[in-house]
Design a protein around this motif. Structure first.
Motif, PDB file in Angstrom:
ATOM      1  N   SER A 151     -10.564  -1.431   0.158  1.00 26.74           N
ATOM      2  CA  SER A 151     -11.868  -0.811   0.388  1.00 26.74           C
ATOM      3  C   SER A 151     -11.740   0.465   1.206  1.00 26.74           C
ATOM      4  N   GLY A 152     -10.670   1.199   0.953  1.00 25.49           N
ATOM      5  CA  GLY A 152     -10.453   2.466   1.633  1.00 25.49           C
ATOM      6  C   GLY A 152      -9.801   2.363   2.990  1.00 25.49           C
ATOM      7  N   GLU A 153      -9.624   1.138   3.511  1.00 27.46           N
ATOM      8  CA  GLU A 153      -9.025   0.940   4.823  1.00 27.46           C
ATOM      9  C   GLU A 153      -7.548   0.575   4.673  1.00 27.46           C
ATOM     10  N   PRO A 154      -6.657   1.265   5.405  1.00 23.71           N
ATOM     11  CA  PRO A 154      -5.228   0.953   5.292  1.00 23.71           C
ATOM     12  C   PRO A 154      -4.895  -0.435   5.819  1.00 23.71           C
ATOM     13  N   LEU A 155      -3.989  -1.122   5.139  1.00 21.60           N
ATOM     14  CA  LEU A 155      -3.536  -2.440   5.559  1.00 21.60           C
ATOM     15  C   LEU A 155      -2.178  -2.317   6.237  1.00 21.60           C
ATOM     16  N   LYS A 156      -1.976  -3.091   7.274  1.00 21.93           N
ATOM     17  CA  LYS A 156      -0.688  -3.105   7.961  1.00 21.93           C
ATOM     18  C   LYS A 156       0.162  -4.232   7.393  1.00 21.93           C
ATOM     19  N   LEU A 157       1.064  -3.884   6.491  1.00 21.83           N
ATOM     20  CA  LEU A 157       1.962  -4.863   5.888  1.00 21.83           C
ATOM     21  C   LEU A 157       3.346  -4.730   6.491  1.00 21.83           C
ATOM     22  N   THR A 158       4.024  -5.851   6.664  1.00 19.62           N
ATOM     23  CA  THR A 158       5.425  -5.802   7.058  1.00 19.62           C
ATOM     24  C   THR A 158       6.242  -5.349   5.854  1.00 19.62           C
ATOM     25  N   SER A 159       7.494  -5.004   6.067  1.00 18.91           N
ATOM     26  CA  SER A 159       8.329  -4.527   4.965  1.00 18.91           C
ATOM     27  C   SER A 159       8.483  -5.589   3.877  1.00 18.91           C
ATOM     28  N   LYS A 160       8.640  -6.842   4.293  1.00 15.63           N
ATOM     29  CA  LYS A 160       8.802  -7.907   3.301  1.00 15.63           C
ATOM     30  C   LYS A 160       7.500  -8.150   2.549  1.00 15.63           C
ATOM     31  N   GLU A 161       6.363  -8.048   3.226  1.00 14.65           N
ATOM     32  CA  GLU A 161       5.075  -8.214   2.549  1.00 14.65           C
ATOM     33  C   GLU A 161       4.887  -7.118   1.505  1.00 14.65           C
ATOM     34  N   PHE A 162       5.270  -5.890   1.858  1.00 17.54           N
ATOM     35  CA  PHE A 162       5.151  -4.810   0.880  1.00 17.54           C
ATOM     36  C   PHE A 162       6.116  -5.026  -0.295  1.00 17.54           C
ATOM     37  N   ASP A 163       7.331  -5.482  -0.008  1.00 11.76           N
ATOM     38  CA  ASP A 163       8.294  -5.745  -1.083  1.00 11.76           C
ATOM     39  C   ASP A 163       7.756  -6.801  -2.044  1.00 11.76           C
ATOM     40  N   LEU A 164       7.130  -7.836  -1.495  1.00 12.93           N
ATOM     41  CA  LEU A 164       6.522  -8.865  -2.338  1.00 12.93           C
ATOM     42  C   LEU A 164       5.397  -8.274  -3.181  1.00 12.93           C
ATOM     43  N   LEU A 165       4.525  -7.516  -2.530  1.00 13.42           N
ATOM     44  CA  LEU A 165       3.390  -6.919  -3.239  1.00 13.42           C
ATOM     45  C   LEU A 165       3.879  -5.982  -4.342  1.00 13.42           C
ATOM     46  N   ARG A 166       4.879  -5.160  -4.037  1.00  6.28           N
ATOM     47  CA  ARG A 166       5.416  -4.237  -5.041  1.00  6.28           C
ATOM     48  C   ARG A 166       5.981  -5.002  -6.235  1.00  6.28           C
ATOM     49  N   LEU A 167       6.685  -6.097  -5.974  1.00  3.39           N
ATOM     50  CA  LEU A 167       7.235  -6.900  -7.062  1.00  3.39           C
ATOM     51  C   LEU A 167       6.127  -7.380  -7.993  1.00  3.39           C
ATOM     52  N   ILE A 181      11.770 -14.840  -6.836  1.00  6.50           N
ATOM     53  CA  ILE A 181      11.180 -14.014  -5.774  1.00  6.50           C
ATOM     54  C   ILE A 181      12.194 -13.779  -4.672  1.00  6.50           C
ATOM     55  N   TYR A 182      12.889 -14.832  -4.271  1.00  7.91           N
ATOM     56  CA  TYR A 182      13.885 -14.686  -3.201  1.00  7.91           C
ATOM     57  C   TYR A 182      14.997 -13.736  -3.633  1.00  7.91           C
ATOM     58  N   GLY A 183      15.388 -13.852  -4.882  1.00 10.28           N
ATOM     59  CA  GLY A 183      16.448 -12.980  -5.382  1.00 10.28           C
ATOM     60  C   GLY A 183      16.037 -11.525  -5.431  1.00 10.28           C
ATOM     61  N   PHE A 184      14.803 -11.253  -5.901  1.00  8.10           N
ATOM     62  CA  PHE A 184      14.333  -9.873  -6.022  1.00  8.10           C
ATOM     63  C   PHE A 184      14.003  -9.249  -4.671  1.00  8.10           C
ATOM     64  N   VAL A 185      13.378 -10.004  -3.777  1.00  2.22           N
ATOM     65  CA  VAL A 185      12.899  -9.444  -2.510  1.00  2.22           C
ATOM     66  C   VAL A 185      13.948  -9.536  -1.410  1.00  2.22           C
ATOM     67  N   ILE A 224       5.697 -24.214 -10.562  1.00  8.79           N
ATOM     68  CA  ILE A 224       6.414 -23.151 -11.277  1.00  8.79           C
ATOM     69  C   ILE A 224       6.674 -21.961 -10.358  1.00  8.79           C
ATOM     70  N   GLY A 225       5.598 -21.351  -9.855  1.00 12.29           N
ATOM     71  CA  GLY A 225       5.772 -20.182  -9.006  1.00 12.29           C
ATOM     72  C   GLY A 225       4.480 -19.428  -8.825  1.00 12.29           C
ATOM     73  N   TYR A 226       4.561 -18.086  -8.877  1.00  8.86           N
ATOM     74  CA  TYR A 226       3.415 -17.233  -8.642  1.00  8.86           C
ATOM     75  C   TYR A 226       3.357 -16.132  -9.702  1.00  8.86           C
ATOM     76  N   LYS A 227       2.148 -15.557  -9.866  1.00  6.08           N
ATOM     77  CA  LYS A 227       2.021 -14.378 -10.715  1.00  6.08           C
ATOM     78  C   LYS A 227       0.887 -13.511 -10.191  1.00  6.08           C
ATOM     79  N   TRP A 228       0.937 -12.207 -10.515  1.00 11.70           N
ATOM     80  CA  TRP A 228      -0.120 -11.278 -10.168  1.00 11.70           C
ATOM     81  C   TRP A 228      -1.103 -11.236 -11.321  1.00 11.70           C
ATOM     82  N   ASP A 229      -2.343 -11.589 -11.054  1.00 12.13           N
ATOM     83  CA  ASP A 229      -3.361 -11.667 -12.105  1.00 12.13           C
ATOM     84  C   ASP A 229      -4.085 -10.324 -12.198  1.00 12.13           C
ATOM     85  N   GLY A 230      -3.464  -9.372 -12.882  1.00  8.50           N
ATOM     86  CA  GLY A 230      -4.057  -8.046 -13.008  1.00  8.50           C
ATOM     87  C   GLY A 230      -3.574  -7.373 -14.272  1.00  8.50           C
ATOM     88  N   GLN A 231      -4.292  -6.337 -14.652  1.00 12.39           N
ATOM     89  CA  GLN A 231      -3.955  -5.613 -15.886  1.00 12.39           C
ATOM     90  C   GLN A 231      -3.182  -4.342 -15.548  1.00 12.39           C
TER      91      GLN A 231
END
Length: 231
Positions: A151-167, A181-185, A224-231
């Protein structure tokens, strides 16, 4: 090149065991029995990795990690027997990168140490620039600048949180197992210990989701795991 490690632990028997093993593995180890001495040693010398216990008198491990993080991005490995303390140190922005639970095997400890130093060396190398700004509803992820806004406000993510989000955002609708996930991040073999991933996933959801208990973006596929539900 011999890598240097700072070991902060108040149990002399653990210090002796860990130091002797890591020295045989080719590392240079400096030990400190108190948090105060650990911080002092860190300020006086350059290290490639810090290993710290959490439960120490006076200046405890979490305070030590906070002080170190103000000065450096050096990889930090926690040793702890209490999951609640690990949860805090990994998830509340204290800045630790990984943990190993007591009691642990020296083989596993050495594997974690080598993997963390290897990752840190890889991350210090220049990477190809990515010019991607991805938008999902009111969430915007700038891959290149590592800026995330909600919503236009910057979020403070740790490096690992950003790596997860980017994945996730760069692989929408793809299902990832925890081992993947462990292997990629973390870029390491998965030891079957879910706590590190669970803590980081929970904290990431708390920051990016409107309702973390009913997530809109990061979906859990039970068993099973996780997935990002987006287009």
């Amino acid at each position: 090149m011999q890598h240097s490690i700072l070991l902060i632990e108040d149990d002399e028997s653990i210090v002796e065991m860990v130091e002797n093993y890591l020295v045989r593995e080719g590392f240079a180890v400096t030990h400190a029995f108190t948090g105060e001495d650990g911080v002092k040693a860190f300020m006086q010398q350059s290290f490639d990795l810090v290993i710290s216990d959490l439960m120490m008198p006076k200046l405890d491990g979490m305070e030590v990690i906070k002080i170190i993080r103000q000065q450096s991005a050096v990889p930090i490995l926690i040793m702890s027997a209490k999951d609640s303390d690990v949860d805090k140190a990994l998830g509340l922005g204290f800045g630790a990168d990984d943990y190993i639970a007591k009691p642990f095997s020296m083989i596993e400890l050495a594997a974690r140490v080598k993997a963390m130093i290897r990752r840190a060396t890889q991350y210090s190398s220049p990477e190809p620039k990515q010019d991607q700004v991805l938008t999902f509803g009111d969430l915007t992820v700038d891959i290149e600048s590592m800026i995330v806004t909600k919503s236009g406000e910057p979020l403070k993510l740790t490096s690992k949180e950003f790596d997860l989000l980017r994945l996730f955002v760069t692989n929408p609708n793809r299902v990832f197992t925890k081992a993947q996930i462990y292997g990629f991040v973390w870029k390491d073999d998965y030891y079957g210990d879910e706590n590190v991933i669970n803590v980081h996933m929970r904290r990431l959801r708390e920051k990016i989701e409107h309702d973390p208990s009913n997530p809109e973006w990061i979906k859990t596929l039970w068993g099973i795991g996780y997935k990002w539900d987006g287009q």
